[in-house]
Design a protein around this motif. Structure first.
Motif, short mmCIF file in Angstrom:
data_model
loop_
_atom_site.label_atom_id
_atom_site.label_comp_id
_atom_site.label_asym_id
_atom_site.label_seq_id
_atom_site.Cartn_x
_atom_site.Cartn_y
_atom_site.Cartn_z
N GLY A 157 -0.67 10.53 -8.06
CA GLY A 157 0.40 11.43 -7.66
C GLY A 157 0.38 11.72 -6.17
N ARG A 158 -0.81 12.00 -5.64
CA ARG A 158 -0.93 12.34 -4.21
C ARG A 158 -0.53 11.16 -3.32
NH1 ARG A 158 -5.62 14.41 -6.33
NH2 ARG A 158 -6.95 12.83 -5.37
N ILE A 159 -1.09 9.97 -3.61
CA ILE A 159 -0.79 8.80 -2.77
C ILE A 159 0.69 8.46 -2.84
CG2 ILE A 159 -1.24 6.35 -2.40
CD1 ILE A 159 -3.53 8.23 -1.60
N ASN A 160 1.25 8.47 -4.04
CA ASN A 160 2.67 8.17 -4.18
C ASN A 160 3.53 9.23 -3.49
OD1 ASN A 160 4.95 6.67 -5.43
ND2 ASN A 160 5.22 8.56 -6.57
N GLY A 161 3.14 10.50 -3.62
CA GLY A 161 3.89 11.57 -2.96
C GLY A 161 3.83 11.47 -1.44
N ILE A 162 2.65 11.13 -0.91
CA ILE A 162 2.53 10.95 0.53
C ILE A 162 3.39 9.78 0.99
CG2 ILE A 162 0.93 10.27 2.36
CD1 ILE A 162 -1.24 11.87 0.83
N ALA A 163 3.41 8.70 0.20
CA ALA A 163 4.25 7.55 0.55
C ALA A 163 5.71 7.95 0.58
CB ALA A 163 4.02 6.40 -0.44
N VAL A 164 6.14 8.71 -0.42
CA VAL A 164 7.53 9.16 -0.47
C VAL A 164 7.84 10.06 0.73
CG1 VAL A 164 9.20 10.54 -1.75
CG2 VAL A 164 7.72 8.93 -2.97
N THR A 301 14.31 15.79 6.50
CA THR A 301 13.20 16.69 6.79
C THR A 301 12.70 17.35 5.51
OG1 THR A 301 14.13 17.12 8.98
CG2 THR A 301 12.48 18.67 8.17
N ALA A 302 13.64 17.80 4.69
CA ALA A 302 13.26 18.43 3.42
C ALA A 302 12.58 17.42 2.50
CB ALA A 302 14.50 19.02 2.75
N ALA A 303 13.06 16.16 2.50
CA ALA A 303 12.48 15.13 1.63
C ALA A 303 11.05 14.81 2.03
CB ALA A 303 13.33 13.88 1.66
N ILE A 304 10.75 14.85 3.33
CA ILE A 304 9.39 14.57 3.79
C ILE A 304 8.41 15.59 3.21
CG2 ILE A 304 7.88 14.56 5.82
CD1 ILE A 304 10.30 13.46 7.39
N PHE A 305 8.73 16.85 3.37
CA PHE A 305 7.86 17.90 2.83
C PHE A 305 7.88 17.88 1.30
CE2 PHE A 305 8.82 19.56 7.10
CZ PHE A 305 7.54 19.79 7.55
N GLY A 306 9.07 17.64 0.74
CA GLY A 306 9.18 17.61 -0.71
C GLY A 306 8.34 16.53 -1.35
N GLY A 307 8.37 15.31 -0.78
CA GLY A 307 7.60 14.22 -1.36
C GLY A 307 6.11 14.50 -1.37
N GLY A 362 12.72 13.84 -2.66
CA GLY A 362 11.30 13.55 -2.55
C GLY A 362 10.59 13.73 -3.88
N GLY A 363 10.97 14.76 -4.62
CA GLY A 363 10.35 15.02 -5.92
C GLY A 363 10.68 14.00 -6.97
N THR A 364 11.89 13.44 -6.89
CA THR A 364 12.30 12.45 -7.89
C THR A 364 11.39 11.23 -7.85
OG1 THR A 364 14.60 13.16 -7.69
CG2 THR A 364 14.20 11.02 -8.72
#
Length: 459
Positions: A157-164, A301-307, A362-364
């Motif tokens: 989850g963390r690696i994928n979220g950071i990538a997003v 910008t929101a997607a960066i933090f969101g992901g 980002g969350g999707t």
């Protein structure tokens, strides 16, 4: 002489000594970073070409009244082709020794065609976009299937979220360079911009090709034969027919078709909607195009933090619960976006909509990629991600067609203001999101016993 431990292990009535657990797989940091960089690279294409400047190029070539419906048909054709090819490509990569060559060729095709857009007749540019988008979509499918090679179950989850999240910084590059070009040229230089996107995509993607080391397929089979094609097709059809033997798979794929339908469509038409909202409030077309860039930057910008944040949430509460929360946020987004058009609200409201949409975007991807992997047998990652990609392509066909049909009925035939017709189109996306939410309620992300399920699936 046997050791004391060995004697104890073989003594009658003594407890068996279990073998030592397998060591944790060590994944080089440069492989993880390079995989993340590819996400950044393809976001440059997504934002620069799909979300923003190809739609503006179409508008400049055919006019505002025809732009929505024509862009919808072009995008639908491209996605329709990939809808047919995605499951076949996925099944074929499971036969290959490595998946990386597929990713390399898909990226090269995308970049070559992108570099040539807007350098000839409009029809040629439309065909180049169709091919470039097909290469991009295929590349994303191959890229997603590499997720198990750069993550473990504990950090996925963390690696994928950071990538997003970090991937969306590529949007700053795409939008920033476009904004600079618009300020330094009397007419926007579409050919130069698309060339820049192609070069940037390829350059930033290159480390992924070099440093990501796959575990590989220990039993490769022929790929580029007619027998391989027919066998892969039969296998995909069999998987769909026996989908009930893979818990939650078909329900997830069906729900994903509806929510990605809504998301991909709003990404495709966001810039046109922003421009039309701006014009309806008294701004010029040029001011509207600049506002569109700023709205997109807010979403980015929101997607960066969101992901990044959603990635940690996925590891804590699981991908399914995370996806439920994210889809609720999308429902709120579409309600607010439709109100902007119907009530002719100030364009500032679109910045609010963009921020919520960015967090949800980002969350999707931070949640549904790990969820798909949870539903996937380890030896059929390529095939199942082909199905995952297939429903995304289907949604990208139906969504633009639905948007185009809605605006054709309301604007071209009903003579409504363009922005109000687009607000009706947003309501159709809201309906899809609500339906997706209902379908996914019964999907579980509990770990599967794939050995037991594999024995059932073979019967």
């Amino acid at each position: 002489m046997l050791s004391a431990v060995s004697c104890l292990a073989f003594a009658p009535g003594s407890p068996q000594i279990l073998p030592m657990p397998a060591p944790t797989r060590v994944i080089p940091r440069r492989a993880v970073v390079s995989w993340i960089l590819y996400d950044l690279a393809n976001v440059i294409f997504t934002m620069g070409v799909i979300s923003l400047y190809f739609s503006l190029f179409v508008r400049a070539e055919v006019g505002s009244e025809r732009a929505d419906s024509l862009l919808g048909r072009i995008s639908a054709l491209s996605m329709g082709i990939m809808f047919c090819l995605s499951p076949l490509l996925g099944a074929m990569t499971d036969r290959a020794r490595k998946r990386m060559p597929f990713l390399v060729w898909a990226t090269l095709i995308c970049c070559a065609c992108t570099a040539l857009i807007a350098r000839g007749p409009f029809m040629v540019s439309a065909i180049l976009f169709i091919i470039a988008n097909g290469g991009y979509q295929a590349g994303v499918q191959f890229y997603d299937s590499l997720l198990p090679d750069v993550t473990t179950e504990q950090n996925r989850g963390r690696i994928n979220g950071i990538a997003v999240g970090l991937g969306y910084t590529g949007s700053y590059i795409a939008v920033g360079v476009g904004y600079w070009m618009s300020r330094t040229h009397a007419a926007f230089p579409f050919p130069d911009y698309f060339l820049f996107v192609a070069i940037a995509f390829l350059a930033i993607a290159f480390p992924c090709f070099v440093f990501v080391q796959e575990q590989g397929n220990p039993h490769p089979r022929p790929i580029f034969t007619w027998a391989a094609v027919t066998e892969s097709t039969r296998q995909t059809i069999h998987t769909l027919k026996s989908g009930n033997k893979y818990p939650g798979l078909l329900r997830f794929l069906l729900g994903r078709a509806f929510y990605t339908d809504a998301i991909n469509t709003v990404i495709l038409f966001m810039s046109l909607y922003t421009v039309n909202v701006a014009i309806s409030t008294g701004l010029t077309k040029e001011d509207g195009e600049q506002k569109a860039q700023l709205v997109l930057m807010s979403a980015i910008t929101a997607a960066i933090f969101g992901g990044v944040i959603w990635g940690f949430v996925v590891d804590r509460i699981g991908p399914k619960r995370t996806l439920n929360i994210v889809l609720s946020g999308w429902i709120t987004t579409f309600v607010l976006a439709a109100c902007v058009g119907f009530l002719q609200l100030h364009i500032a409201w679109l910045f609010v909509v963009a921020c919520i949409a960015g967090i949800c975007l980002g969350g999707t991807w931070a949640s549904d990629r790990p969820l798909m992997l949870r539903l996937t047998p380890p030896d059929r990652v390529g095939e199942f991600y082909g199905l995952y990609g297939m429903v995304g392509r289907f949604s990208a066909v139906t969504g633009p067609l639905l948007w185009g049909a809605t605006t054709w009925l309301t604007v071209e035939q009903g003579h409504m203001p363009v922005v109000r017709g687009e607000a009706f189109a947003i309501l159709s996306l809201l309906a899809m999101m609500l339906l997706a939410f209902a379908i996914l309620r019964r999907v579980s992300d509990a770990p599967r016993d794939w050995k037991a399920l594999g024995a059932i699936a073979e019967t």
